[in-house]
Each structure stands twice: as structure tokens, then as C-alpha cells.
Design a protein around this motif. Sequence first.
Motif, PDB file in Angstrom:
ATOM      1  N   THR A 156     -40.394 -14.088  19.396  1.00 26.79           N
ATOM      2  CA  THR A 156     -39.276 -14.988  19.110  1.00 26.79           C
ATOM      3  C   THR A 156     -39.188 -15.353  17.635  1.00 26.79           C
ATOM      4  OG1 THR A 156     -40.607 -16.964  19.573  1.00 26.79           O
ATOM      5  CG2 THR A 156     -39.424 -15.965  21.426  1.00 26.79           C
ATOM      6  N   SER A 157     -40.194 -14.947  16.847  1.00 30.01           N
ATOM      7  CA  SER A 157     -40.147 -15.267  15.417  1.00 30.01           C
ATOM      8  C   SER A 157     -39.009 -14.497  14.762  1.00 30.01           C
ATOM      9  CB  SER A 157     -41.477 -14.922  14.740  1.00 30.01           C
ATOM     10  OG  SER A 157     -41.764 -13.547  14.872  1.00 30.01           O
ATOM     11  N   GLY A 158     -38.308 -15.145  13.851  1.00 28.83           N
ATOM     12  CA  GLY A 158     -37.138 -14.543  13.239  1.00 28.83           C
ATOM     13  C   GLY A 158     -37.479 -13.544  12.151  1.00 28.83           C
ATOM     14  N   PHE A 159     -36.460 -12.799  11.729  1.00 25.81           N
ATOM     15  CA  PHE A 159     -36.582 -11.854  10.629  1.00 25.81           C
ATOM     16  C   PHE A 159     -36.174 -12.535   9.323  1.00 25.81           C
ATOM     17  CE2 PHE A 159     -36.229  -9.022  14.224  1.00 25.81           C
ATOM     18  CZ  PHE A 159     -36.996  -7.918  13.873  1.00 25.81           C
ATOM     19  N   PRO A 160     -36.636 -12.010   8.202  1.00 27.83           N
ATOM     20  CA  PRO A 160     -36.108 -12.487   6.925  1.00 27.83           C
ATOM     21  C   PRO A 160     -34.610 -12.177   6.824  1.00 27.83           C
ATOM     22  CG  PRO A 160     -38.088 -11.147   6.617  1.00 27.83           C
ATOM     23  CD  PRO A 160     -37.671 -10.981   8.039  1.00 27.83           C
ATOM     24  N   ASP A 161     -33.939 -12.842   5.925  1.00 25.44           N
ATOM     25  CA  ASP A 161     -32.531 -12.562   5.657  1.00 25.44           C
ATOM     26  C   ASP A 161     -32.396 -11.095   5.240  1.00 25.44           C
ATOM     27  OD1 ASP A 161     -29.950 -12.346   4.713  1.00 25.44           O
ATOM     28  OD2 ASP A 161     -30.052 -14.127   3.440  1.00 25.44           O
ATOM     29  N   PRO A 162     -31.544 -10.308   5.920  1.00 30.95           N
ATOM     30  CA  PRO A 162     -31.378  -8.899   5.531  1.00 30.95           C
ATOM     31  C   PRO A 162     -30.998  -8.720   4.065  1.00 30.95           C
ATOM     32  CG  PRO A 162     -30.310  -9.319   7.626  1.00 30.95           C
ATOM     33  CD  PRO A 162     -30.732 -10.655   7.093  1.00 30.95           C
ATOM     34  N   GLU A 163     -30.324  -9.713   3.489  1.00 29.42           N
ATOM     35  CA  GLU A 163     -29.929  -9.601   2.084  1.00 29.42           C
ATOM     36  C   GLU A 163     -31.133  -9.652   1.144  1.00 29.42           C
ATOM     37  OE1 GLU A 163     -27.244  -8.559   1.117  1.00 29.42           O
ATOM     38  OE2 GLU A 163     -25.474  -9.600   1.874  1.00 29.42           O
ATOM     39  N   SER A 164     -32.311 -10.007   1.698  1.00 28.44           N
ATOM     40  CA  SER A 164     -33.524 -10.022   0.878  1.00 28.44           C
ATOM     41  C   SER A 164     -34.278  -8.699   0.961  1.00 28.44           C
ATOM     42  CB  SER A 164     -34.446 -11.164   1.324  1.00 28.44           C
ATOM     43  OG  SER A 164     -34.989 -10.908   2.622  1.00 28.44           O
ATOM     44  N   ALA A 165     -33.665  -7.679   1.562  1.00 26.24           N
ATOM     45  CA  ALA A 165     -34.316  -6.378   1.726  1.00 26.24           C
ATOM     46  C   ALA A 165     -34.708  -5.780   0.379  1.00 26.24           C
ATOM     47  CB  ALA A 165     -33.381  -5.422   2.467  1.00 26.24           C
ATOM     48  N   LEU A 166     -35.731  -4.944   0.408  1.00 26.95           N
ATOM     49  CA  LEU A 166     -36.212  -4.297  -0.809  1.00 26.95           C
ATOM     50  C   LEU A 166     -35.177  -3.330  -1.376  1.00 26.95           C
ATOM     51  CD1 LEU A 166     -39.892  -3.293   0.141  1.00 26.95           C
ATOM     52  CD2 LEU A 166     -39.118  -5.354  -1.031  1.00 26.95           C
TER      53      LEU A 166
END
Length: 249
Positions: free
Chosen positions: A15-25
Motif C-alpha cells: 500500500t506504500s505509494g510511489f514517488p511523483d512520476p515527474e521526479s523520474a531519473l
Amino acid sequence: MSILNLSWLDPDDATSGFPDPESALDDPEGLVAAGGDLSITRLLHAYRHGIFPWYQDDQPILWWSPDPRGVIYPQQFIAHKSVLRTLRKAQWQITIDQSFRQVMTACAAPRSYSKSTWITADMLTAYCQLHALGHAHSIEVWSPDGQLVGGIYGLSIGQIFAGESMFSRATDGSKIALMYLCAYLDTWNYTLVDTQLPSKHLSSLGGSSLTRKEYLDHLAIAAQQQPSVHAWDQHSTLDIHAWLNAQTS
């Protein structure tokens, strides 16, 4: 974001969330996070936020949100003359959700240009579970003698179809699978097919691209909308020639 600061997901907490996709490498481009698991909860959360898993057997699970994002608007599919000739001559039968595992297994088979596959045994198990729950779907192309000659599979996320992979065992088998997918999706009120990465091959079939932000903005709305109640009905009928004519009229 540096790869040294890459987020690692807890495999024991789906259930833990993902980082903001806009922070992708930026390098490797689009990598959002690593680790976690392929539970139904995590996979659905990922796709609803524009993130998908893609990794090799000898790697941890890697989660991606590329920029630009490859897409196909169903009504913009381009049916080339060669595909139409195959459609007329081959007398293939098209089915919906009849052999999901078989399609996925065929997609995982080695290709002429690559012996490796990102469709691992764990991926096969997870996506077959998604299929059993009505989230993942397939289109199959059958020869007159009952051989599976093409197919495509992916996930339904509201009015978006997240395409995962397609295969062909006969000339134009995958193209006809994609053509029927686009035709069905158009009649079922889907807005686009997410192809993940743009490519020349998909561009030749009508594919285009969106920036990550454009895709995420579209997803935020489309994921909350429902397709037609007839979507993925195995008894759905489709006049493919009428649909193709409508796209060119």
C-alpha cells in the motif's frame, strides 16, 4: 534526481505509494523507483499513476514513467494496404479474452533480435491474476486451422488501455491484433492506448507521443471514467471494414 537517491519500495507493504512520476531519473530516462512486489494492489496503483514495471530476471523490479510517452488514439490507427490485403486473404478469426495466458506466453518468447525477455515468470503470474480479476485483457488472432498467429495484451485503466506487448507468428499478425484492439476500444469509448515508449514501428501505425505531464494529466481524468458496459464482452461483434471506412470518411 540521482540514481543514488532512487526510491526503494518495501516488498512487505504493497500500500506504500510511489514517488511523483515527474521526479523520474533522466538517466536512465524515466526510472521512478525500484523494489517492491507485483501484488495486484501495487500494480493497479502504479498504472493509475502512470507507472509500469519493466526489468530483467537478474534485476530488481524497476518502475518507469517515460518522457515522452508513446500513445495511439484508437481512431487514428493507420491500416496499410498490406495489412488490408492480409485481412482479406487470411480469413483469420479474432477473439477477446479467450487465451490470455497463451498470448502473454507468446509475447515472452525469444525474438529474432533478442533472446532475453522482460516478461518474467513472476510477471506472467501477476498479470494472469489481473486478468482473472477483470483488469487485464487480450485480443487473439487465430488461423483457420486454429493456430494462434498474433495477439496483444494489456490493462484497462478507466478509459485508457495500457498496452503491454504484442506478438506475431504470421505476417501482420500483431498489426491485425492492434487494429482490432483500436477498433474495439474506439467503439467502447476508450480514449487512448498507452504504448509506453514511442517507436518508429508504432508511429507508422498511427502512434504519437505525449509529454509525461500531458499523459499524466490525461490519465488523471480518463482513469476515473468508465468505458462502455459492453467493453470486453467476449460476444462483442465488430464490422471491421465499416469501422475502417468510418476512419477515412
